[in-house]
Motif scaffolding. Sequence first.
Motif, PDB file in Angstrom:
ATOM      1  N   GLN A  54      -1.238   8.931  12.791  1.00  0.00           N
ATOM      2  CA  GLN A  54      -0.670   8.080  13.831  1.00  0.00           C
ATOM      3  C   GLN A  54       0.764   7.633  13.539  1.00  0.00           C
ATOM      4  O   GLN A  54       1.552   7.425  14.452  1.00  0.00           O
ATOM      5  N   CYS A  55       1.095   7.454  12.276  1.00  0.00           N
ATOM      6  CA  CYS A  55       2.446   7.066  11.904  1.00  0.00           C
ATOM      7  C   CYS A  55       2.734   7.600  10.507  1.00  0.00           C
ATOM      8  O   CYS A  55       1.847   8.055   9.810  1.00  0.00           O
ATOM      9  N   LEU A  56       3.988   7.539  10.131  1.00  0.00           N
ATOM     10  CA  LEU A  56       4.405   7.855   8.770  1.00  0.00           C
ATOM     11  C   LEU A  56       5.150   6.643   8.238  1.00  0.00           C
ATOM     12  O   LEU A  56       5.416   5.691   8.965  1.00  0.00           O
ATOM     13  N   PHE A  57       5.507   6.720   6.998  1.00  0.00           N
ATOM     14  CA  PHE A  57       6.266   5.653   6.378  1.00  0.00           C
ATOM     15  C   PHE A  57       7.550   6.224   5.814  1.00  0.00           C
ATOM     16  O   PHE A  57       7.695   7.420   5.623  1.00  0.00           O
ATOM     17  N   GLY A  58       8.492   5.350   5.556  1.00  0.00           N
ATOM     18  CA  GLY A  58       9.731   5.728   4.902  1.00  0.00           C
ATOM     19  C   GLY A  58      10.025   4.718   3.809  1.00  0.00           C
ATOM     20  O   GLY A  58       9.539   3.588   3.840  1.00  0.00           O
TER      21      GLY A  58
END
Length: 108
Positions: free
Chosen positions: A84-88
């Motif tokens: 659903q999402c990624l991180f940075g």
Amino acid sequence: MPKIGERNYAQLDMVPIKVMGVKYEGRLSSWEAAKVDDVVELKREPGNEHDSNAVGVHFAGKLAGYIPRELARQVAKAIDAYGQCLFGQLVKVDGESVWFKVLKPEEE
């Protein structure tokens, strides 16, 4: 490598990405507490009227900018592949600009 929740993450093999729109709509204040190694959340915005591949960069629970349009499709595909999402992970914060590297979940 950062740990988010119970999962370990590693940086994708990409150059750092500059967050766009940090000075728009008062978003610069969202970055005042940010520092190198902090984590941002990358969320797709398929309903965005300007770009169906738009990816918002969220810090401290607020929309704080966007991925540049020329990279949005590539990052949107990565979000679709990993969930659903990624991180940075922030690699530069200087009061004028913010840069990060995309993180992906490590294999378990």
